[in-house]
Design an enzyme around this catalytic site. Structure first.
Site, mmCIF file in Angstrom:
data_model
loop_
_atom_site.group_PDB
_atom_site.id
_atom_site.type_symbol
_atom_site.label_atom_id
_atom_site.label_comp_id
_atom_site.label_asym_id
_atom_site.label_seq_id
_atom_site.Cartn_x
_atom_site.Cartn_y
_atom_site.Cartn_z
ATOM 1 N N GLY A 1 0.690 -1.216 0.094
ATOM 2 C CA GLY A 1 0.076 -0.144 0.005
ATOM 3 C C GLY A 1 0.984 1.268 0.047
ATOM 4 O O GLY A 1 0.296 2.406 -0.048
ATOM 5 N N ASP B 1 2.915 4.451 -1.462
ATOM 6 C CA ASP B 1 3.109 5.042 -2.597
ATOM 7 C C ASP B 1 3.937 6.418 -2.363
ATOM 8 O O ASP B 1 4.133 6.592 -1.234
ATOM 9 C CB ASP B 1 1.706 5.352 -3.070
ATOM 10 C CG ASP B 1 0.621 6.126 -2.501
ATOM 11 O OD1 ASP B 1 1.152 7.189 -1.718
ATOM 12 O OD2 ASP B 1 -0.439 5.500 -2.123
ATOM 13 N N TYR C 1 -3.720 -0.122 6.588
ATOM 14 C CA TYR C 1 -4.998 -0.200 6.190
ATOM 15 C C TYR C 1 -6.260 -0.474 7.174
ATOM 16 O O TYR C 1 -6.010 -1.484 7.670
ATOM 17 C CB TYR C 1 -5.209 -1.226 5.152
ATOM 18 C CG TYR C 1 -4.845 -0.707 3.648
ATOM 19 C CD1 TYR C 1 -3.697 0.449 3.561
ATOM 20 C CD2 TYR C 1 -5.338 -1.217 2.198
ATOM 21 C CE1 TYR C 1 -3.198 0.871 2.276
ATOM 22 C CE2 TYR C 1 -4.691 -0.697 1.159
ATOM 23 C CZ TYR C 1 -3.763 0.259 1.004
ATOM 24 O OH TYR C 1 -3.463 0.876 -0.032
ATOM 25 N N LYS D 1 -0.320 -1.746 -12.782
ATOM 26 C CA LYS D 1 -0.085 -0.497 -12.439
ATOM 27 C C LYS D 1 1.146 -0.070 -11.613
ATOM 28 O O LYS D 1 1.438 -0.985 -10.584
ATOM 29 C CB LYS D 1 -1.294 0.080 -11.603
ATOM 30 C CG LYS D 1 -1.245 1.787 -11.603
ATOM 31 C CD LYS D 1 -2.643 2.276 -11.234
ATOM 32 C CE LYS D 1 -3.133 2.069 -9.664
ATOM 33 N NZ LYS D 1 -4.401 2.588 -9.598
ATOM 34 N N LYS E 1 3.493 2.493 -9.094
ATOM 35 C CA LYS E 1 3.506 3.711 -8.190
ATOM 36 C C LYS E 1 4.668 4.528 -8.710
ATOM 37 O O LYS E 1 5.758 4.085 -8.745
ATOM 38 C CB LYS E 1 3.265 3.418 -6.842
ATOM 39 C CG LYS E 1 2.264 2.674 -6.182
ATOM 40 C CD LYS E 1 1.052 3.586 -6.320
ATOM 41 C CE LYS E 1 -0.129 2.988 -5.609
ATOM 42 N NZ LYS E 1 -1.546 3.714 -5.690
ATOM 43 N N ASN F 1 -0.241 9.558 -6.968
ATOM 44 C CA ASN F 1 -0.878 9.831 -5.743
ATOM 45 C C ASN F 1 -0.813 11.263 -5.365
ATOM 46 O O ASN F 1 -0.338 11.584 -4.255
ATOM 47 C CB ASN F 1 -0.509 8.927 -4.682
ATOM 48 C CG ASN F 1 -0.952 7.393 -4.783
ATOM 49 O OD1 ASN F 1 -0.002 6.825 -5.732
ATOM 50 N ND2 ASN F 1 -2.066 7.135 -4.345
ATOM 51 N N GLU G 1 -2.071 8.626 -13.291
ATOM 52 C CA GLU G 1 -3.262 8.881 -12.113
ATOM 53 C C GLU G 1 -3.058 9.638 -10.972
ATOM 54 O O GLU G 1 -1.938 9.742 -10.692
ATOM 55 C CB GLU G 1 -3.671 7.333 -11.498
ATOM 56 C CG GLU G 1 -4.807 7.139 -10.379
ATOM 57 C CD GLU G 1 -4.833 5.846 -10.107
ATOM 58 O OE1 GLU G 1 -4.847 4.865 -10.922
ATOM 59 O OE2 GLU G 1 -5.368 5.614 -9.032
ATOM 60 N N ALA H 1 -10.155 0.619 -6.298
ATOM 61 C CA ALA H 1 -10.436 -0.292 -5.473
ATOM 62 C C ALA H 1 -9.088 -0.779 -4.486
ATOM 63 O O ALA H 1 -7.970 0.152 -4.788
ATOM 64 C CB ALA H 1 -11.129 -1.548 -6.011
ATOM 65 N N GLY H 2 -9.181 -1.964 -3.682
ATOM 66 C CA GLY H 2 -8.106 -2.147 -2.886
ATOM 67 C C GLY H 2 -8.384 -1.591 -1.443
ATOM 68 O O GLY H 2 -9.562 -1.966 -0.987
ATOM 69 N N GLU I 1 -9.603 -1.639 -10.842
ATOM 70 C CA GLU I 1 -8.379 -1.887 -10.216
ATOM 71 C C GLU I 1 -8.686 -3.244 -9.125
ATOM 72 O O GLU I 1 -9.855 -3.633 -8.691
ATOM 73 C CB GLU I 1 -8.055 -0.716 -9.090
ATOM 74 C CG GLU I 1 -6.951 -1.109 -8.204
ATOM 75 C CD GLU I 1 -6.508 0.296 -7.814
ATOM 76 O OE1 GLU I 1 -7.138 1.369 -7.656
ATOM 77 O OE2 GLU I 1 -5.114 0.358 -7.469
#
Lengths: 380, 380
Positions: free
Chosen positions: B24, B26, B34, B157, B159, B189, B213, B293-294, B323
């Protein structure tokens, strides 16, 4: 600098039953209880220095309520979580370069002393929102307006947007009373969509409002730009900003020519710094800043920012004024001082945030004396 | 319809120590745990029907933390207060008229049965973000990428945004491994300002990313439009939306041609209804929806929305994918099913929100077994 350590932190839910008198009512908030999350940080420093923070909320205080249409409550002026969560997005993305801000502040040095003297003598011009809340009867409106004229007010704001015929009647009353020369502003509190705003305001243009405030969703930058394009030729400017949560939003409103009057809110924008960056951008785009105030303690806070703006940034009073709402000041230890319809510069140190302990105790929800009585009465 | 009354409401702070493995991570979140605020509403209905709700958060769960620069934390995907407070602003202001939405849904009836069958057989195309978190070493990246290729993934994808040389090296590794035909996306991000985004991405254009993104602040609609104008000629689209809190923001992103790929987030947008209005607008503007998502449970939720989008609204899979992040699904009672790099339609009733009681108990903060151990270890 370090004079002590934090020894205690308290957060209290303070609410004032303003809905009982229709104070604060507008097209979106029909019966708000003006409330605040009040934070005090105490230290063990010898001089007992402490910090006070306030967050103004509407309706259900720091709770979140869903409106009758099943959508979220209209944004309170700063749920602390919202404010913080959103401000983070702004990181380093505003257009204003450091050099540019520095230049503005350098220029602001010229004539600074004179402006400071002028403020101390005359104060910063204010306008009043207290006469024409949407929930007031025509009689109340007339009575308050007459009193305000007597008190020397020359700038008045009226809430509109719920019913066109009501608006026409109320605007006629107020314009008749204040005469053609005094300033009238209108505030729709986000009630319309884009074409509706243009149509509605075209019908109120004859009352010569200086601005229409929050004609549509505060998130709709491009919508504001469209409304602005249609209404500026009718002599009506667009005012917005009290719901704008960071400088990135203000940057875009300025870039898109979406507003003619920029309304910072001292609590909505996270921190003094974020407010300052918006003052500097407004100067760069030559848009007057006319702060949002009222609520609980917003007048107390924002007077510091707008007087700084005049002395050090804008150096102009043209088309500039700060909102004033005449309620709840008695609960503050250092309340604003209004003289001749102007904010007189505060002379006590600090940000004027501290509330009277007695007021906090009485209005704490739901255990304060005021609420105990009201809630008990509701049950009977 | 009424089958019982609400008998109990529980809210629990569930956190997973994902930061321990760099999952997770980035350019904005270097060590996120999370987390989720997990709400269960129980009823006294005979069949024991209950409702489960989830709000994904990052870092400190439902707390709010200030980043090292003294600004707010990057927006978690839905502090419940933020979500609600903001959604309220959207009231009735989106451009999409009811008739227009109705028309789109009417057209969506054509071929609906076939698309439903197709979904049941093949599923909805997904891409994976699990290979290339910013905190992974090159070795981990290679290993995960090899495994993903073996598992049939064709869209990846990576980062980017913290260090250009690192990005060039990592993008080279992944493009070399997946070959020129497979799809590569990049995600910054929100790390850059506008000129920085254009400059940085010009240097990564040779790796042929389908999109970049969140190149800058998610509030900066006009900034995204400027970046889009510069990068589309290089073959790079702009993807954004996971931080967009209502349909008014999406309306403007579409109006300003600020994105080529629209990324709804099932939790950030308040309610299924708000998500649906965005799906309809995207269809009107002919922009593909590629959901974010995620997190915790976002895959579980959003699969419902995107499969509905295909069957009833977009009727197209061109440039469309959802995603997928391969973690934390084991804590859900009805986890997503991925087959051949596609989301297989969920067959259980409901929104797939329910978590396993055992998982909730273990990961409750700070009293769950997992956190008790971790916090004790920190103290030693």
């Amino acid at each position: 600098m370090v004079r002590g350590r934090i020894s205690r932190l308290s957060v209290r839910d303070v609410r004032f039953p303003t809905s009982l008198g229709g104070h604060g009512s507008d097209a979106m908030h029909t019966d708000p209880d003006y409330s605040a999350a009040y934070v005090v940080i105490e230290t063990d420093a010898e001089d007992g220095i402490k910090g006070c923070g306030i967050t103004f909320t509407l309706g259900k205080g720091t709770e979140v309520d869903w409106s009758r249409e099943g959508r979220g409550a209209p944004g309170d002026s700063g749920c602390p979580k919202c404010g913080v969560g959103l401000v983070g997005q702004a990181g380093g993305k505003a257009c204003l370069e450091v050099t540019c801000g520095h230049e503005i502040l350098q220029k602001g040095q010229v004539g600074k002393k004179e402006r400071e003297k002028q403020m101390l003598a005359q104060g910063y011009p204010a306008y009043t929102t207290s006469c024409a809340w949407l929930g007031y009867s025509d009689d109340t409106l007339k009575q308050l307006c007459a009193q305000a004229l007597k008190d020397g007010w020359t700038r008045f704001k009226v809430k509109v947007g719920a019913d066109l015929q009501d608006d026409v009647r109320r605007c006629q009353i107020i314009r008749d009373m204040i005469g053609p020369e005094k300033t009238l502003m209108m505030d729709a509190n986000q009630r319309w969509d884009v074409p509706e705003a243009v149509e509605w305001m075209s019908k109120l243009a004859k009352f010569k409002p200086l601005w229409i405030e929050e004609p549509t969703s505060p998130d709709d930058i491009l919508g504001h730009a469209a409304i602005s394009k249609a209404l500026v030729p009718l002599g009506i400017g667009i005012a917005t900003g009290e719901q704008c949560h960071n400088r990135v939003i203000f940057k875009q409103l300025l870039q898109a020519k979406a507003l003619q009057f920029l309304q910072i809110d001292s609590c909505r924008l996270g921190s003094v710094n974020e407010n300052l960056s918006v003052l500097l951008m407004a100067k760069k785009f030559e848009i007057p800043v006319c702060p949002h105030a009222g609520g609980v303690g917003l007048c107390e806070l924002v007077q510091h920012l707008i007087i700084f703006d005049y002395i050090s940034v804008s150096a102009s009073l043209k088309n500039r004024m700060c909102e004033y709402v005449d309620h709840l000041h008695e609960h503050f230890k250092y309340p604003v001082m209004i003289q001749r319809a102007s904010y007189m510069p505060p002379k006590d140190p600090g940000y004027s945030t501290e509330m009277k302990e007695e007021s906090v105790k009485k209005h704490q929800y739901p255990d304060g004396e005021v609420w105990k009585k009201l809630l008990a009465a509701q049950e009977n």
